[in-house]
Scaffold this motif. Structure first.
Motif: not given
Length: 215
Positions: A79-86, A95-102, A140-153
């Motif tokens: 609950d208190h930790q979040s990790c963003v990796s490569q 995309i909304e649900k891929n972000i909002s589940f956190v 697979s429909s997104l680039s590596g950079g786009e996926k990484q920015r979703i992870g950061l979001a």
């Protein structure tokens, strides 16, 4: 625990006979960005995994507010930790649900603000269905950079007090990197942030730096 203080005290850890961390100690400050750099295999990512208790140390202690990490419920850690990796893992959903589940019950406004911090909001709006765009299997429909920015979001939306960022800008160009690093710096108040990277540009604005060597 309030997750205000993280400390590594005299830790040994290895994989089989290969010792990665030896008598390693570190006090991790709150309200600052701690940058960590070192050669491949020196234990940077291993340190983050020990702080998330993916594994237990062989010797020494990891302390959260002075309490051994083994005494803290796993649910509290998550609950208190979040990790963003490569590697950002995405689900076959919008995309909304891929972000909002956190964050249960997150509003669209909160999701959009997190995406602005991750510099992915304008890209999402450019898609035919915006935040309702369906992500293909494994992203697979997104680039590596786009996926990484979703992870950061996700990390920004979660509101976690402890952020572990493991090469979070490895797939980003210099413009996106600069915008996101500013967002990280703006978000550090009341948080504990560890930023691991081999890129000097990613670490140049960190409040503190740690150079790690092999055990």
């Amino acid at each position: 625990p309030s997750f205000d203080r993280l400390e590594v005290d005299g830790v040994d850890f290895g994989y089989g006979k290969d010792l990665v961390l030896q008598d390693f100690s570190l006090k991790i400050p709150q309200g600052k960005v701690l940058g960590i750099r070192g050669a491949s295999g020196c234990g940077k990512s291993t340190l983050l995994k020990l702080l998330m208790r993916f594994w237990d140390v062989e010797r020494g202690k990891i302390l959260v507010d002075g309490k051994k990490i083994q005494t803290i419920q796993t649910s509290a850690l998550r609950d208190h930790q979040s990790c963003v990796s490569q590697e950002t893992h995405l689900f076959h959903d919008t995309i909304e649900k891929n972000i909002s589940f956190v964050k249960e019950g997150a509003s669209l406004e909160e999701i959009e603000e997190a995406c602005r911090k991750a510099n992915i909001h304008d890209f999402i709006l450019s898609l035919p269905q915006g935040y309702s765009t369906l992500v293909q299997e494994l992203g697979s429909s997104l680039s590596g950079g786009e996926k990484q920015r979703i992870g950061l979001a996700r990390a920004f939306l979660s509101g976690a007090k402890v952020l572990f960022l493991d090469e979070p800008t490895s797939n980003l160009d210099s413009l996106n990197e600069a915008i996101i690093l500013k967002s990280i710096d703006d978000s550090k108040h009341g948080k504990t942030i560890i930023l691991v990277s081999h890129r000097e540009s990613t670490l140049q604005n960190c409040d503190l730096r740690l150079e790690m060597g092999k055990a």
